[in-house]
Design an enzyme around this catalytic site. Structure first.
Site, PDB file in Angstrom:
ATOM      1  N   TYR A 141       0.816  -1.214   0.000  1.00  0.00           N
ATOM      2  CA  TYR A 141       0.000   0.000   0.000  1.00  0.00           C
ATOM      3  C   TYR A 141       0.855   1.272   0.000  1.00  0.00           C
ATOM      4  O   TYR A 141       0.363   2.356  -0.288  1.00  0.00           O
ATOM      5  CB  TYR A 141      -0.937   0.029   1.221  1.00  0.00           C
ATOM      6  CG  TYR A 141      -2.022  -1.025   1.203  1.00  0.00           C
ATOM      7  CD1 TYR A 141      -2.240  -1.823   0.085  1.00  0.00           C
ATOM      8  CD2 TYR A 141      -2.840  -1.235   2.296  1.00  0.00           C
ATOM      9  CE1 TYR A 141      -3.219  -2.793   0.066  1.00  0.00           C
ATOM     10  CE2 TYR A 141      -3.833  -2.204   2.286  1.00  0.00           C
ATOM     11  CZ  TYR A 141      -4.012  -2.983   1.174  1.00  0.00           C
ATOM     12  OH  TYR A 141      -4.993  -3.947   1.161  1.00  0.00           O
ATOM     13  N   LYS A 192       3.399 -15.717   1.883  1.00  0.00           N
ATOM     14  CA  LYS A 192       3.298 -16.401   0.593  1.00  0.00           C
ATOM     15  C   LYS A 192       4.725 -16.725   0.174  1.00  0.00           C
ATOM     16  O   LYS A 192       5.186 -16.352  -0.908  1.00  0.00           O
ATOM     17  CB  LYS A 192       2.567 -15.460  -0.395  1.00  0.00           C
ATOM     18  CG  LYS A 192       2.134 -16.097  -1.686  1.00  0.00           C
ATOM     19  CD  LYS A 192       0.956 -17.045  -1.543  1.00  0.00           C
ATOM     20  CE  LYS A 192       0.663 -17.692  -2.888  1.00  0.00           C
ATOM     21  NZ  LYS A 192      -0.244 -18.851  -2.787  1.00  0.00           N
ATOM     22  N   ASP A 224      -3.230 -18.349   1.270  1.00  0.00           N
ATOM     23  CA  ASP A 224      -4.422 -18.973   0.668  1.00  0.00           C
ATOM     24  C   ASP A 224      -4.974 -20.046   1.602  1.00  0.00           C
ATOM     25  O   ASP A 224      -6.187 -20.151   1.811  1.00  0.00           O
ATOM     26  CB  ASP A 224      -4.116 -19.546  -0.733  1.00  0.00           C
ATOM     27  CG  ASP A 224      -2.735 -20.173  -0.838  1.00  0.00           C
ATOM     28  OD1 ASP A 224      -1.949 -20.079   0.131  1.00  0.00           O
ATOM     29  OD2 ASP A 224      -2.433 -20.769  -1.884  1.00  0.00           O
ATOM     30  N   ASP A 248      -5.331  -6.914   5.862  1.00  0.00           N
ATOM     31  CA  ASP A 248      -6.535  -6.153   5.508  1.00  0.00           C
ATOM     32  C   ASP A 248      -7.659  -7.124   5.149  1.00  0.00           C
ATOM     33  O   ASP A 248      -8.781  -7.037   5.660  1.00  0.00           O
ATOM     34  CB  ASP A 248      -6.169  -5.265   4.296  1.00  0.00           C
ATOM     35  CG  ASP A 248      -7.245  -4.263   3.958  1.00  0.00           C
ATOM     36  OD1 ASP A 248      -8.243  -4.194   4.688  1.00  0.00           O
ATOM     37  OD2 ASP A 248      -7.087  -3.550   2.950  1.00  0.00           O
ATOM     38  N   ASP A 252     -10.864  -8.714   7.849  1.00  0.00           N
ATOM     39  CA  ASP A 252     -12.277  -8.497   7.531  1.00  0.00           C
ATOM     40  C   ASP A 252     -13.032  -9.829   7.470  1.00  0.00           C
ATOM     41  O   ASP A 252     -14.173  -9.933   7.931  1.00  0.00           O
ATOM     42  CB  ASP A 252     -12.433  -7.755   6.194  1.00  0.00           C
ATOM     43  CG  ASP A 252     -12.514  -6.247   6.397  1.00  0.00           C
ATOM     44  OD1 ASP A 252     -12.216  -5.789   7.525  1.00  0.00           O
ATOM     45  OD2 ASP A 252     -12.866  -5.534   5.447  1.00  0.00           O
TER      46      ASP A 252
END
Ligand code: NAD
Length: 363
Positions: A141, A192, A224, A248, A252
């Site tokens: 980000y 990852k 994943d 993020d 959620d």
């Protein structure tokens, strides 16, 4: 010496829910000897209305002197047409970067009493208690270079950069291990590493820092798989730590396991332990001013503040117990009310008063 708490109610339901959380702080002060002073400031649309900026100079000065900050929420329809840099949400980004709040703690808790409010089967989620530690100020980000460029053949290409320095990984690792030490002492690092070099470094650094916390059981999981496991068997996790973007998304998803946005607190900490505490939900302009918002996420943000910035774990436990008591009594705001069960629908102030009464009984 008293500790200084800056209260930033913000917009929409922010002032309503913060009023209830302040009632709780005052009981802790009057009946439990918590030595705090409260100061008040503006942020978001309220900051714009008061001083022409979503993070006014005066709030910056108050924040610099605070040991902890309690924030309601920001945002509202009436600010939608403001230039981007003056919009309420900019105030949040500004205070996070001003105080270098790099570690975002997002719990997903579902007490037995609310298991029916979740869309998942009660046996999968009842008693859920996960803490996701998300790196908040680095990663893709913020990485440079970024942009949209036009290639030689005229086609446009968007690009971002995922970058983490060792020091950034080290500090979020310490924050996550310390959080695990205050809980069940199990930490799962999500990455990852099978595809991304950044994740390879992430895993190496987390493993190295883990040697400083021998009591914490460290595991690693690809993102994943973590997404699948969160939905399939969420109760296997205690603390999870991950990069900004993975966090993020996963936080959620974890929040939604609990079925109610009105029940979830959060903390954002810097390396000195100074933190900003706020519910994860927004300013809910659709119900603002009606006295029906759920104040429990904000009250539980006070509990996180006691635990993570003020060093008052015993009082944090008392607040959590008081919240549990009112839920056991069957009190529910509209967002967590399930028709047909033995529950009583109450408004914002009545819910806050019930928590206060439960706290006073335990005093
Ligand atoms: P929201 O979280 O404000 O509301 C989503 C839904 O959940 C609404 O139906 C709302 O009524 C309900 N809800 C939220 N909190 C509740 C509570 N405590 N009790 C009962 N019901 C509750 O999200 P949104 O509608 O997408 O955004 C509204 C505004 O909030 C926007 O301006 C947005 O930018 C802002 N926002 C701010 C924050 C923050 O301050 N941290 C976070 C998210 C969104």
């Amino acid at each position: 010496m008293s500790q200084n708490i800056l209260v930033l109610p913000g917009d929409g339901i922010g002032p309503e829910i913060v009023t209830e959380a302040v009632k709780v702080l005052n009981v802790l002060k009057d009946d439990y000897g918590l030595n705090i002073e409260l100061t008040y400031g503006h942020i978001g649309g309220a900051g714009y209305d008061a001083a022409g900026h979503p993070y006014p100079e005066e709030s910056q000065q108050l924040a610099a002197k605070a040991d902890a900050i309690l924030l309601g929420a920001v945002g509202g329809y009436k600010y939608d047409d403001l230039p981007r840099e003056l919009r309420p949400e900019r105030g949040l980004l500004a205070i996070r970067s001003d105080l270098d709040l790099f570690s975002n703690l997002r719990p997903a808790i579902l007490t037995e009493e609310l298991a029916d409010a979740s869309s998942l089967k009660p046996e999968i989620v009842a008693g859920l208690d996960i803490m996701i530690v998300r790196e908040l100020t680095g990663g893709i980000y913020f990485g440079q270079p970024r942009g949209i460029r036009t290639l030689e053949n005229g086609e446009r290409e968007g690009y971002n950069t995922l970058v983490y320095r060792e020091s950034e990984i080290e500090r979020i690792a310490h924050s996550a291990f310390k959080t695990a030490m205050k809980r069940d002492k199990r930490l799962c690092s999500v990455d990852k590493a099978n595809v991304l070099e950044v994740s390879e470094l992430w895993r190496e650094v987390i493993t190295r820092i883990g040697k400083e916390y021998p009591e914490v059981e460290l595991s690693h999981m690809y993102v994943d798989n973590a997404a699948m496991q969160l939905v399939k068997e969420p109760k296997q996790f205690d603390v999870m730590v991950t990069k900004n973007m993975f966090g993020d998304i996963l936080s959620d998803a974890a929040a939604m396991l609990t079925g109610s946005i009105g029940m979830l607190p959060s903390a954002s900490l810097n390396s000195e332990g100074i933190g900003m505490y706020e519910p994860i939900h927004g300013s809910a302009p659709d119900i603002a001013g009606q006295g029906i918002a759920n104040p429990l996420a904000t009250i539980m943000s006070v509990s996180m503040m006691l635990r993570y910035s003020l060093g008052k774990v015993d009082l944090a436990d008392k607040v959590d117990a008081a919240v549990k008591t009112v839920l056991q009594q069957g009190l529910r705001t509209a967002d967590i009310y399930v028709e047909g069960l033995q529950e009583e629908k109450v408004g914002t102030a009545a819910m806050g008063d019930a928590v206060v009464a439960a706290l006073k009984q335990g005093a």
